[in-house]
Enzyme design. Structure first.
Site, mmCIF file in Angstrom:
data_model
loop_
_atom_site.group_PDB
_atom_site.id
_atom_site.type_symbol
_atom_site.label_atom_id
_atom_site.label_comp_id
_atom_site.label_asym_id
_atom_site.label_seq_id
_atom_site.Cartn_x
_atom_site.Cartn_y
_atom_site.Cartn_z
ATOM 1 N N ASP A 1 58.542 12.028 8.889
ATOM 2 C CA ASP A 1 57.103 11.896 8.688
ATOM 3 C C ASP A 1 56.385 12.854 9.644
ATOM 4 O OD1 ASP A 1 55.152 9.393 7.455
ATOM 5 O OD2 ASP A 1 54.282 10.727 8.976
ATOM 6 N N ILE A 2 55.328 13.472 9.138
ATOM 7 C CA ILE A 2 54.597 14.467 9.926
ATOM 8 C C ILE A 2 53.839 13.806 11.089
ATOM 9 C CG2 ILE A 2 52.370 14.452 8.708
ATOM 10 C CD1 ILE A 2 52.593 17.491 8.471
ATOM 11 N N GLN B 1 48.022 3.214 1.265
ATOM 12 C CA GLN B 1 48.737 4.326 0.612
ATOM 13 C C GLN B 1 47.823 5.543 0.514
ATOM 14 O OE1 GLN B 1 50.155 3.585 -3.411
ATOM 15 N NE2 GLN B 1 51.467 5.394 -3.394
ATOM 16 N N HIS C 1 57.216 6.418 -1.866
ATOM 17 C CA HIS C 1 58.006 6.762 -0.683
ATOM 18 C C HIS C 1 58.264 5.513 0.137
ATOM 19 C CE1 HIS C 1 53.715 7.264 0.244
ATOM 20 N NE2 HIS C 1 54.003 6.815 1.457
ATOM 21 N N HIS D 1 59.047 4.268 4.020
ATOM 22 C CA HIS D 1 59.052 4.623 5.434
ATOM 23 C C HIS D 1 60.270 3.955 6.063
ATOM 24 C CE1 HIS D 1 54.687 5.874 5.558
ATOM 25 N NE2 HIS D 1 54.655 5.093 4.504
HETATM 26 P P1 5GP Z 1 51.365 6.207 3.004
HETATM 27 O O1 5GP Z 1 50.219 5.721 3.835
HETATM 28 O O2 5GP Z 1 50.924 6.874 1.710
HETATM 29 O O3 5GP Z 1 52.414 5.138 2.788
HETATM 30 O O4 5GP Z 1 52.083 7.267 3.913
HETATM 31 C C1 5GP Z 1 52.074 8.636 3.712
HETATM 32 C C2 5GP Z 1 52.825 9.222 4.880
HETATM 33 O O5 5GP Z 1 53.100 10.572 4.604
HETATM 34 C C3 5GP Z 1 52.064 9.179 6.210
HETATM 35 O O6 5GP Z 1 52.837 8.473 7.177
HETATM 36 C C4 5GP Z 1 51.873 10.654 6.566
HETATM 37 O O7 5GP Z 1 51.986 10.885 7.960
HETATM 38 C C5 5GP Z 1 52.964 11.326 5.787
HETATM 39 N N1 5GP Z 1 52.667 12.682 5.333
HETATM 40 C C6 5GP Z 1 51.537 13.093 4.699
HETATM 41 N N2 5GP Z 1 51.618 14.396 4.386
HETATM 42 C C7 5GP Z 1 52.819 14.827 4.821
HETATM 43 C C8 5GP Z 1 53.472 16.100 4.789
HETATM 44 O O8 5GP Z 1 52.966 17.088 4.268
HETATM 45 N N3 5GP Z 1 54.704 16.179 5.344
HETATM 46 C C9 5GP Z 1 55.307 15.098 5.933
HETATM 47 N N4 5GP Z 1 56.522 15.294 6.444
HETATM 48 N N5 5GP Z 1 54.723 13.881 5.972
HETATM 49 C C10 5GP Z 1 53.496 13.745 5.425
#
Ligand code: 5GP
Ligand code: ZN
Length: 110
Positions: free
Chosen positions: A30-31, A91, A97, A99
Site C-alpha cells: 500500500d502506498i 472505500q 482489494h 488489505h
Molecule cells: P480503500 O479505502 O479503497 O479500501 O483503500 C485503498 C487503498 O489503496 C488505500 O490504503 C491507499 O493508500 C491505497 N492506494 C491508493 N492508490 C494507490 C496506488 O496508486 N498505489 C498503491 N500501492 N496503493 C494505493
C-alpha cells in the site's frame, strides 16, 4: 476497466513493485501504509467490491494467502485481512482489494 488505477497496476501501465503474482491475483505494498506490513491483494479481473464478484475467485484466495504470508514472514505470527465496500467503510478505490495488515501494531479494533 478504463480509468481504474488498480487495473493499470495489473496491466503494468503504472510501475509498481509486485510482491507476488499468480493467474488470479497480484499483491503490492500500500502506498500509504497503516501498519508495519500493509499489502494490497487484488484480483487481476476488475470487480467493484466484494459484493460484485462473479465466479469462484475467492476459492483461489487461500493458496495465494499462504504463499504471500510465507514470503512476508507472517505465516505463523498472523495477519488481518480487510476489505472495504462503499462510502461508510471508506472505500476509495473501486477495484476489489484486500488489505493484509501485519506486525505488532495492529491494535484491537475488530
Ligand atoms: P480503500 O479505502 O479503497 O479500501 O483503500 C485503498 C487503498 O489503496 C488505500 O490504503 C491507499 O493508500 C491505497 N492506494 C491508493 N492508490 C494507490 C496506488 O496508486 N498505489 C498503491 N500501492 N496503493 C494505493
Ligand atoms: Zn480495476
Amino acid at each position: 476497466m478504463k480509468d481504474c488505477i488498480f487495473c493499470k497496476i495489473v496491466e503494468k501501465e503504472i510501475p509498481t513493485e509486485i510482491l507476488l503474482e499468480n493467474e488470479f491475483f497480484i499483491a503490492f505494498n500500500d502506498i500509504n501504509p497503516k501498519a508495519q506490513i500493509h499489502v494490497l491483494i487484488i484480483p487481476k479481473k476488475h470487480f467493484q467490491d466484494i459484493s460484485d464478484i462473479e465466479g469462484n475467485i475467492l476459492g483461489e484466495l487461500p493458496e495465494f494467502l499462504k504463499e504471500l504470508s510465507r514470503k512476508l514472514g507472517v505465516e505463523d505470527s498472523g495477519y488481518r485481512l480487510i476489505t472495504n465496500k462503499g462510502k461508510d467503510a471508506g472505500q476509495i478505490i473501486f477495484h476489489l482489494h484486500f488489505h493484509l495488515l501485519a506486525g505488532n501494531d495492529l491494535g484491537d479494533l475488530i
